[in-house]
Scaffold this motif. Structure first.
Motif, PDB file in Angstrom:
ATOM      1  N   TYR A  55       5.310  -6.268  -8.465  1.00  0.00           N
ATOM      2  CA  TYR A  55       4.550  -6.580  -7.450  1.00  0.00           C
ATOM      3  C   TYR A  55       3.016  -6.928  -8.003  1.00  0.00           C
ATOM      4  O   TYR A  55       2.313  -7.349  -6.891  1.00  0.00           O
ATOM      5  CB  TYR A  55       4.892  -5.611  -6.750  1.00  0.00           C
ATOM      6  CG  TYR A  55       3.983  -5.896  -5.083  1.00  0.00           C
ATOM      7  CD1 TYR A  55       4.654  -6.263  -4.348  1.00  0.00           C
ATOM      8  CD2 TYR A  55       2.539  -5.102  -5.067  1.00  0.00           C
ATOM      9  CE1 TYR A  55       4.135  -6.297  -2.901  1.00  0.00           C
ATOM     10  CE2 TYR A  55       2.053  -5.292  -3.730  1.00  0.00           C
ATOM     11  CZ  TYR A  55       2.973  -6.025  -2.357  1.00  0.00           C
ATOM     12  OH  TYR A  55       2.116  -5.991  -1.955  1.00  0.00           O
ATOM     13  N   TYR A 160      -6.971  -4.237   6.904  1.00  0.00           N
ATOM     14  CA  TYR A 160      -6.070  -5.700   7.345  1.00  0.00           C
ATOM     15  C   TYR A 160      -6.659  -5.343   8.880  1.00  0.00           C
ATOM     16  O   TYR A 160      -5.944  -4.176   9.549  1.00  0.00           O
ATOM     17  CB  TYR A 160      -5.183  -5.122   6.933  1.00  0.00           C
ATOM     18  CG  TYR A 160      -4.348  -5.554   5.745  1.00  0.00           C
ATOM     19  CD1 TYR A 160      -5.329  -7.243   5.783  1.00  0.00           C
ATOM     20  CD2 TYR A 160      -4.685  -5.008   4.635  1.00  0.00           C
ATOM     21  CE1 TYR A 160      -4.848  -7.232   4.122  1.00  0.00           C
ATOM     22  CE2 TYR A 160      -4.784  -5.868   3.075  1.00  0.00           C
ATOM     23  CZ  TYR A 160      -4.375  -6.551   2.631  1.00  0.00           C
ATOM     24  OH  TYR A 160      -4.167  -7.243   1.779  1.00  0.00           O
ATOM     25  N   LEU A 192       1.971 -12.843   4.816  1.00  0.00           N
ATOM     26  CA  LEU A 192       2.419 -12.415   2.959  1.00  0.00           C
ATOM     27  C   LEU A 192       2.046 -14.347   3.092  1.00  0.00           C
ATOM     28  O   LEU A 192       3.598 -14.718   2.909  1.00  0.00           O
ATOM     29  CB  LEU A 192       3.278 -12.156   2.714  1.00  0.00           C
ATOM     30  CG  LEU A 192       2.765 -10.242   2.305  1.00  0.00           C
ATOM     31  CD1 LEU A 192       3.995  -9.561   1.438  1.00  0.00           C
ATOM     32  CD2 LEU A 192       1.351  -9.939   1.453  1.00  0.00           C
ATOM     33  N   ARG A 195       5.410 -15.435  -2.254  1.00  0.00           N
ATOM     34  CA  ARG A 195       5.338 -14.758  -3.754  1.00  0.00           C
ATOM     35  C   ARG A 195       6.875 -15.228  -4.502  1.00  0.00           C
ATOM     36  O   ARG A 195       7.918 -14.047  -4.083  1.00  0.00           O
ATOM     37  CB  ARG A 195       4.952 -13.372  -3.701  1.00  0.00           C
ATOM     38  CG  ARG A 195       3.576 -13.506  -2.966  1.00  0.00           C
ATOM     39  CD  ARG A 195       2.907 -11.985  -3.053  1.00  0.00           C
ATOM     40  NE  ARG A 195       1.144 -11.794  -2.097  1.00  0.00           N
ATOM     41  CZ  ARG A 195       1.321 -10.863  -2.363  1.00  0.00           C
ATOM     42  NH1 ARG A 195       1.468  -9.782  -1.844  1.00  0.00           N
ATOM     43  NH2 ARG A 195       0.288 -10.924  -1.684  1.00  0.00           N
ATOM     44  N   TRP A 240       5.098  -1.892  12.770  1.00  0.00           N
ATOM     45  CA  TRP A 240       3.644  -2.418  11.515  1.00  0.00           C
ATOM     46  C   TRP A 240       4.007  -3.961  11.157  1.00  0.00           C
ATOM     47  O   TRP A 240       2.752  -4.267  11.237  1.00  0.00           O
ATOM     48  CB  TRP A 240       3.790  -1.162  10.581  1.00  0.00           C
ATOM     49  CG  TRP A 240       3.188  -2.216   9.603  1.00  0.00           C
ATOM     50  CD1 TRP A 240       1.886  -1.583   9.182  1.00  0.00           C
ATOM     51  CD2 TRP A 240       3.645  -3.428   8.275  1.00  0.00           C
ATOM     52  NE1 TRP A 240       1.496  -2.538   8.613  1.00  0.00           N
ATOM     53  CE2 TRP A 240       2.394  -3.505   7.837  1.00  0.00           C
ATOM     54  CE3 TRP A 240       4.639  -3.084   7.994  1.00  0.00           C
ATOM     55  CZ2 TRP A 240       2.636  -4.160   6.651  1.00  0.00           C
ATOM     56  CZ3 TRP A 240       4.689  -4.589   6.318  1.00  0.00           C
ATOM     57  CH2 TRP A 240       3.496  -5.202   5.972  1.00  0.00           C
TER      58      TRP A 240
HETATM   59  C1  LIG Z   1       0.758  -7.007   3.976  1.00  0.00           C
HETATM   60  C2  LIG Z   1      -0.253  -6.143   1.838  1.00  0.00           C
HETATM   61  C3  LIG Z   1       0.019  -6.700   1.115  1.00  0.00           C
HETATM   62  C4  LIG Z   1      -1.316  -6.335   0.230  1.00  0.00           C
HETATM   63  C5  LIG Z   1      -1.710  -6.920  -0.772  1.00  0.00           C
HETATM   64  O1  LIG Z   1      -2.747  -6.982   0.045  1.00  0.00           O
HETATM   65  C6  LIG Z   1      -1.419  -7.114  -2.162  1.00  0.00           C
HETATM   66  O2  LIG Z   1       0.158  -7.194  -2.299  1.00  0.00           O
HETATM   67  O3  LIG Z   1      -1.991  -8.271  -2.173  1.00  0.00           O
END
Ligand SMILES: CCCCC(=O)C(=O)O
Ligand SMILES: Cc1cc2nc3c(=O)[nH]c(=O)nc-3n(C[C@H](O)[C@H](O)[C@H](O)COP(=O)(O)O)c2cc1C
Length: 394
Positions: A55, A160, A192, A195, A240
């Protein structure tokens, strides 16, 4: 005659941390944490569960992350000789306030996946070295609790920007009341990215309720729940994910945020010079040139390659900060020479946190400050304020 280093009588400079390490060596003690960034990351990889490691380490694809590093190599420092570097000043003025150095701690969400101390340990380390910290909205401890640990050291709050204006106002006003000195609005995470590393492990900590402390402690957020947050975590996560972001937002919406706080506002994730100009026109106080550490737009420009364009567009009228790829002192000098007022570090402190909690973060900061100080001196400069593009090879 043999002489040993006497750290106590050496002049006060961050670079003396180097003498401290060698002095320990004379007593047979080697550094507990690996010195090189890459080795520290490898140590963190050994101690973290694989999903948590990825992560932090991962990106959106990985070419932009790699480019953030390789692009630095194309800028080379051009040292000058026989200048007086006996007294050195790493200070920088950011949003009108003098900081002891250009370093700031980048907002990194959900630090409980890295270490139990999470943002509290990072804040204590920041306070010990007087490096300002930017706290993420998706932190593992509530913003008020983290602010207390910072003491007299500056804290900024990263927003955010939720799709509910009342929640945005509540978060920003809590930050203001708690003593944060600026609001950082991150623009590059309307959703997001794809990833691959996280998808591989089907891992997103927020869905387990991690990193939501600022929401579960917020009266406006909790008013949208039927039960208290601790009684129904699934409902918290659902609410959320409904409010977290607002893909429809445009530059026009900034006016409402501007009205919600007296604090300076800095926009994070700006890469295009025209976006920097829009930020200025919207009454913002600064921008952070960043590609989110290569975690959002795979294939995007390396952040350092975007810096000069933004500085040329707005640098005379607003503060320009930089992050994405800073690993060593030379990287900091290059960013400053290109016109950055300050720089943020992300993964380097995360690895320190993983390896040794607060002490690890503190050590990472002290080492980076030492490296900046020594590199500054060896390039013939006694102050970061004296660096300019002339300090780089043409
Ligand atoms: C949902 C927020 C994600 C946190 C973030 O900015 C990251 O993991 O890069
Ligand atoms: C694990 C992790 C979590 C992050 N969380 C946030 C966040 O909550 N808010 C934000 O604005 N940026 C977040 N970022 C991006 C950082 O603030 C910063 O832009 C980036 O890490 C800088 O690149 P570097 O890691 O190469 O130093 C995160 C980055 C990482 C690695």
């Amino acid at each position: 005659m043999t002489r040993s280093f006497d750290v106590a009588t050496a002049p006060e400079h961050y670079g003396n941390h180097q003498l401290g390490i060698y002095a320990q060596g004379l007593k047979g003690q080697l550094p507990e944490l690996p010195l090189r960034y890459e080795d520290m990351e490898a140590r963190a990889r050994e101690v973290l569960p694989p999903a948590a490691y990825w992560y932090v380490a991962g990106g959106a694809g990985e070419t932009s992350m790699a480019a953030n590093r390789s692009a630095f190599d194309r800028y080379r420092l051009l040292p000058r000789m026989l200048t007086d570097v006996s007294q050195r000043d790493l200070g920088r003025t950011v949003l009108g306030k003098r900081q002891v150095s250009p370093l700031m701690i980048a907002p990194l969400g959900v630090q409980e996946i890295i270490h139990d101390q999470a943002e509290l340990g990072v804040a204590r380390a920041a306070a010990a070295v007087d490096v300002p910290m930017i706290l993420s909205t998706v932190s593992s401890f509530a913003l008020e609790d983290v602010r207390k640990e910072l003491g007299t050291t500056s804290g900024w709050y990263q927003l955010y920007w939720p799709n509910d204006d009342a929640l945005a106002t509540s978060l920003v006003q809590r930050a203001e009341k708690a003593g944060y000195e600026a609001i950082v609005v991150t623009l590059d995470t309307k959703m997001l990215a794809w990833r691959e590393r996280d998808l591989d492990g089907a891992y997103l900590p927020f869905l387990k309720g991690q990193g939501l402390a600022n929401y579960t402690s917020d009266p406006v957020f909790c008013a949208g729940l039927e039960k208290p947050p601790q009684d129904d975590m699934r409902a918290v996560v659902k609410h959320w994910s409904d409010v977290f972001a607002a893909p429809a937002r445009t530059w026009d919406d900034l006016a409402r945020l501007r009205d919600a706080t007296k604090l300076p506002i800095v926009l994070k994730g700006v890469l295009h010079p025209e976006d920097a100009i829009k930020a200025r026109e919207a009454g913002m106080d600064g921008v952070i040139v960043s590609n989110h550490g290569g975690r959002q737009v795979e294939g995007s420009i390396a952040a350092i390659d975007a810096l000069a364009g933004v500085v040329d567009a707005v640098g005379a009228r607003m503060d320009v900060l930089f992050d994405s790829g800073i690993r060593r002192g030379a990287d900091v000098l290059k960013a400053i020479a290109l016109g950055a007022d300050a720089v943020l570090i992300g993964r380097p402190f995360a690895w320190g946190l993983a390896c040794a909690g607060q002490a690890g973060v503190e050590e990472v900061l002290r080492r980076l400050l030492a490296d900046i100080d020594l590199t500054l001196a060896l390039t013939g400069n006694d102050s970061l304020d004296g660096l300019s593009r002339v300090s780089l090879a043409p």
